[in-house]
Structure formats: structure tokens, C-alpha cells
Scaffold this motif. Structure first.
Motif, PDB file in Angstrom:
ATOM      1  N   GLY A 196      -1.253  -0.559 -12.865  1.00 18.99           N
ATOM      2  CA  GLY A 196      -1.372  -0.807 -11.684  1.00 18.99           C
ATOM      3  C   GLY A 196      -0.058  -1.103 -10.785  1.00 18.99           C
ATOM      4  N   LEU A 197       1.179  -1.415 -11.818  1.00  8.24           N
ATOM      5  CA  LEU A 197       2.380  -1.589 -11.051  1.00  8.24           C
ATOM      6  C   LEU A 197       2.964  -0.288 -10.472  1.00  8.24           C
ATOM      7  N   MET A 198       3.485  -0.320  -9.397  1.00 10.52           N
ATOM      8  CA  MET A 198       3.861   0.935  -8.639  1.00 10.52           C
ATOM      9  C   MET A 198       5.141   0.520  -8.347  1.00 10.52           C
ATOM     10  N   THR A 199       6.206   1.185  -8.480  1.00 11.51           N
ATOM     11  CA  THR A 199       7.472   1.156  -8.086  1.00 11.51           C
ATOM     12  C   THR A 199       8.235   2.256  -7.236  1.00 11.51           C
ATOM     13  N   LEU A 200       9.066   1.871  -6.423  1.00  9.37           N
ATOM     14  CA  LEU A 200       9.608   2.843  -5.445  1.00  9.37           C
ATOM     15  C   LEU A 200      10.838   2.983  -5.680  1.00  9.37           C
ATOM     16  N   ALA A 201      11.678   4.196  -5.503  1.00 11.19           N
ATOM     17  CA  ALA A 201      13.097   4.555  -5.512  1.00 11.19           C
ATOM     18  C   ALA A 201      13.507   5.456  -4.409  1.00 11.19           C
ATOM     19  N   PRO A 202      14.741   5.599  -4.189  1.00  9.54           N
ATOM     20  CA  PRO A 202      14.837   6.435  -3.050  1.00  9.54           C
ATOM     21  C   PRO A 202      14.698   8.036  -3.548  1.00  9.54           C
ATOM     22  N   SER A 203      14.303   8.762  -2.435  1.00 16.60           N
ATOM     23  CA  SER A 203      13.786   9.951  -2.637  1.00 16.60           C
ATOM     24  C   SER A 203      14.742  10.998  -1.956  1.00 16.60           C
ATOM     25  N   VAL A 204      14.629  12.307  -2.989  1.00 18.85           N
ATOM     26  CA  VAL A 204      15.691  13.205  -2.573  1.00 18.85           C
ATOM     27  C   VAL A 204      14.991  14.030  -1.364  1.00 18.85           C
ATOM     28  N   CYS A 205      13.538  13.597  -1.111  1.00 13.16           N
ATOM     29  CA  CYS A 205      13.112  14.285   0.250  1.00 13.16           C
ATOM     30  C   CYS A 205      13.490  13.569   1.398  1.00 13.16           C
ATOM     31  N   ALA A 206      13.973  12.446   1.537  1.00  8.96           N
ATOM     32  CA  ALA A 206      14.330  11.556   2.571  1.00  8.96           C
ATOM     33  C   ALA A 206      15.261  11.953   3.212  1.00  8.96           C
ATOM     34  N   ASP A 231       8.463   5.865   6.332  1.00  9.34           N
ATOM     35  CA  ASP A 231       9.389   5.873   5.148  1.00  9.34           C
ATOM     36  C   ASP A 231       9.036   6.847   4.243  1.00  9.34           C
ATOM     37  N   ILE A 232       9.881   7.417   3.329  1.00  7.74           N
ATOM     38  CA  ILE A 232       9.936   8.253   2.383  1.00  7.74           C
ATOM     39  C   ILE A 232      10.531   7.824   1.094  1.00  7.74           C
ATOM     40  N   TRP A 233       9.616   7.701  -0.003  1.00  6.16           N
ATOM     41  CA  TRP A 233       9.945   7.162  -1.221  1.00  6.16           C
ATOM     42  C   TRP A 233       9.471   7.940  -2.374  1.00  6.16           C
ATOM     43  N   SER A 234      10.339   7.913  -3.675  1.00  9.51           N
ATOM     44  CA  SER A 234       9.807   8.474  -4.898  1.00  9.51           C
ATOM     45  C   SER A 234       9.016   7.433  -5.529  1.00  9.51           C
ATOM     46  N   PHE A 235       7.851   7.635  -6.028  1.00 10.28           N
ATOM     47  CA  PHE A 235       7.248   6.442  -6.751  1.00 10.28           C
ATOM     48  C   PHE A 235       6.866   6.610  -8.281  1.00 10.28           C
ATOM     49  N   ARG A 236       6.613   5.854  -8.920  1.00 10.27           N
ATOM     50  CA  ARG A 236       5.995   5.858 -10.307  1.00 10.27           C
ATOM     51  C   ARG A 236       4.887   4.990 -10.516  1.00 10.27           C
ATOM     52  N   LEU A 237       3.879   5.165 -11.215  1.00  6.73           N
ATOM     53  CA  LEU A 237       2.734   4.241 -11.413  1.00  6.73           C
ATOM     54  C   LEU A 237       2.135   4.651 -12.595  1.00  6.73           C
ATOM     55  N   THR A 238       1.654   3.588 -13.440  1.00  8.03           N
ATOM     56  CA  THR A 238       1.012   3.837 -14.616  1.00  8.03           C
ATOM     57  C   THR A 238      -0.478   3.087 -14.347  1.00  8.03           C
ATOM     58  N   ALA A 239      -1.361   3.851 -14.431  1.00 10.06           N
ATOM     59  CA  ALA A 239      -2.829   3.460 -14.050  1.00 10.06           C
ATOM     60  C   ALA A 239      -3.836   3.616 -15.096  1.00 10.06           C
ATOM     61  N   ASN A 240      -4.994   3.175 -14.775  1.00  7.63           N
ATOM     62  CA  ASN A 240      -6.314   3.275 -15.570  1.00  7.63           C
ATOM     63  C   ASN A 240      -7.424   4.081 -14.805  1.00  7.63           C
ATOM     64  N   PRO A 241      -7.311   5.353 -14.588  1.00 11.62           N
ATOM     65  CA  PRO A 241      -8.346   5.921 -13.661  1.00 11.62           C
ATOM     66  C   PRO A 241      -9.548   6.219 -14.393  1.00 11.62           C
ATOM     67  N   VAL A 242     -10.240   5.502 -13.659  1.00  9.48           N
ATOM     68  CA  VAL A 242     -11.951   5.513 -14.085  1.00  9.48           C
ATOM     69  C   VAL A 242     -12.839   5.823 -12.969  1.00  9.48           C
ATOM     70  N   HIS A 243     -14.095   5.935 -13.080  1.00  5.47           N
ATOM     71  CA  HIS A 243     -15.121   5.995 -12.140  1.00  5.47           C
ATOM     72  C   HIS A 243     -16.335   5.567 -12.832  1.00  5.47           C
ATOM     73  N   ASN A 244     -17.338   4.995 -11.768  1.00  9.21           N
ATOM     74  CA  ASN A 244     -18.492   4.579 -12.358  1.00  9.21           C
ATOM     75  C   ASN A 244     -19.539   5.314 -12.456  1.00  9.21           C
ATOM     76  N   THR A 245     -20.229   5.188 -13.560  1.00  6.77           N
ATOM     77  CA  THR A 245     -21.213   6.238 -14.078  1.00  6.77           C
ATOM     78  C   THR A 245     -22.458   5.489 -14.604  1.00  6.77           C
ATOM     79  N   ARG A 246     -23.696   6.320 -14.630  1.00  3.98           N
ATOM     80  CA  ARG A 246     -24.762   5.559 -15.204  1.00  3.98           C
ATOM     81  C   ARG A 246     -25.837   6.902 -15.686  1.00  3.98           C
ATOM     82  N   ARG A 247     -26.439   6.853 -16.697  1.00  6.58           N
ATOM     83  CA  ARG A 247     -27.250   7.908 -17.455  1.00  6.58           C
ATOM     84  C   ARG A 247     -28.525   7.982 -16.613  1.00  6.58           C
TER      85      ARG A 247
END
Length: 236
Positions: free
Chosen positions: A226-236, A101-117
Motif C-alpha cells: 500500500g505504500l506509494m513513494t514518488l521521485a523526480p521523473s525523467v519525463c518532467a 505534476d509529473i512524478w516517477s512512482f513505486r508501489l508494492t501492493a496486494n492486487p485482489v478482486h472479489n469472487t464467489r463460486r
């Protein structure tokens, strides 16, 4: 599962208070359930996201295992005389997701990575601050999340690998708010970096994508990530 849409009235004083603090808004959302669902690693949970499409149009989306009652939000921060909220049965949509399936999506996220000095220091989550690394964060998770971001038409000024994809960052924010600790009266200052992604995807694993849509993607889920939502895609 249910999907709920609520329209804020940003001109109301209580709306300003809710919109300025993810901690306060999270508490108000949980108050929509007589028996708030427990959050587990592999079980559906309450997720929410704010879409600020304009200064006067702010929409709250909630997915939840139980149907919410947003009467208190309508009275305090909505449009009591013209509209309340809309809740839809989300399960039929989730059930019909299929491979490729092809969908458009929107997601607000908190992009992090683990680090140490130092090699002996415990790792700690550190925010990705550039659009390039924020996009890479999402791409590194797409396979396990059950989807693949589609390629975009290339142009002469395409510079990086992420520029070849139909992946955009619509909004980036640095949020500051207070979180009350376990001790009465003790507050802790929270700083949260978020990115709102938009694009086109192809479903590679329907079951994994259903999990992504119901348990969320990444950290800070209590704070509107973290909430992703989908909508009909113009590419479908």
C-alpha cells in the motif's frame, strides 16, 4: 507526516527473521512508536515497504503520523557502528503536490478482486496472479487515487492496452508466514501475493493523491503493501 528510511544488514540473524515474516516485521515497526497511531479508513496511518534492490541491499521505508525510534531495529538488524536511520519531515512535500505534476512512482501492493463460486455464496478476496491483471487492478484505482499513469512510447510489439503505459512490474512475490490468532498459541498460515509497480504518473487530484500517500492503496497494509513513494521523473 514523516518518511523514514532504514537500511537492513541481511547478514545478521535477526534481520533474516524480520525479513522472512511480514507479521514479525510489522510488530517491530509498531514497536518504534511509544503510542502507535491508530489505523482508520480516512486518517494517516503507519505504512511500510521493503525494497530489495540486491541480495545485500534491503531498504525499509516507513511513512507515519509520528516520528519513529528505530533504535531496536538498528541494534538487532542494522548497522549500529556506521549508520542508523533517516527520518524526514514529509508534510512539506505532500503540501506542494500540484495538479499536472509529473512524478516517477513505486508501489508494492496486494492486487485482489472479489469472487464467489455461486450467486448465493459470500464473496471473498482472490489474488490476481498474472502481470496483466495486476496492472489492470492498479489502473482501475488510479482515478480515485488522484493520479494517471502516463503513456509510454509505442513499439511494433506492443500487444495490450497496458503495454502502452509507462507501467512496469518490478517484482512479484508469493509470501507464506504465520499469524498468531486471538487464542493463545493458535497460529494461522497466511499466503500473500504482492506486486511492485514502477512507472510515471501525472497528478490529477492533489488532495486524493495526498490521501493515497498517507493512508495507502489496496489491502494488506499491515504486511508491507500500500505504500506509494514518488521521485523526480525523467519525463518532467
Amino acid at each position: 507526516m514523516y518518511l523514514t528510511e532504514f537500511q537492513f544488514n541481511p547478514a545478521r540473524p535477526q534481520a533474516s527473521r524480520l525479513l522472512s515474516s511480514p507479521q514479525v516485521l510489522h510488530a517491530a515497526i509498531l514497536a518504534s512508536f511509544p503510542d502507535p497511531p491508530r489505523s482508520g479508513d480516512n486518517s494517516p496511518r503507519v505504512l511500510w515497504r521493503l525494497d530489495r534492490n540486491s541480495p545485500t541491499r534491503v531498504t525499509l521505508y516507513i511513512t507515519s503520523p509520528a516520528r519513529p525510534d528505530l533504535t531496536h531495529l538498528v541494534e538487532q538488524a542494522g548497522w549500529p557502528t556506521t549508520s542508523g536511520w533517516q527520518t524526514y519531515d514529509y508534510q512539506p512535500f505532500l503540501d506542494q503536490l500540484a495538479l499536472n505534476d509529473i512524478w516517477s512512482f513505486r508501489l508494492t501492493a496486494n492486487p485482489v478482486h472479489n469472487t464467489r463460486r455461486t450467486p448465493t455464496e459470500p464473496t471473498k478476496p482472490t489474488a490476481h496472479l498474472t502481470p496483466h491483471h495486476q496492472k489492470l487492478w492498479l489502473l482501475q484505482r488510479q482515478t480515485g487515487a488522484g493520479f494517471e499513469v502516463l503513456a509510454a512510447p509505442t513499439t511494433p510489439d506492443t500487444a495490450t492496452a497496458t503495454d502502452h503505459l509507462s507501467l512496469r512490474i518490478r517484482n512479484r512475490q508469493k509470501l507464506h508466514f504465520e499469524k498468531t490468532g486471538c487464542s493463545i498459541g493458535v497460529q494461522r498460515r497466511i499466503t500473500l501475493y504482492t506486486a511492485t509497480f514502477e512507472g510515471e504518473l501525472r497528478v490529477t487530484d492533489p488532495d486524493a493523491l495526498r490521501r493515497t500517500l498517507t493512508i495507502g492503496l489496496g489491502r494488506a497494509k499491515a504486511y508491507g503493501c500500500g505504500l506509494m513513494t514518488l521521485a523526480p521523473s525523467v519525463c518532467a
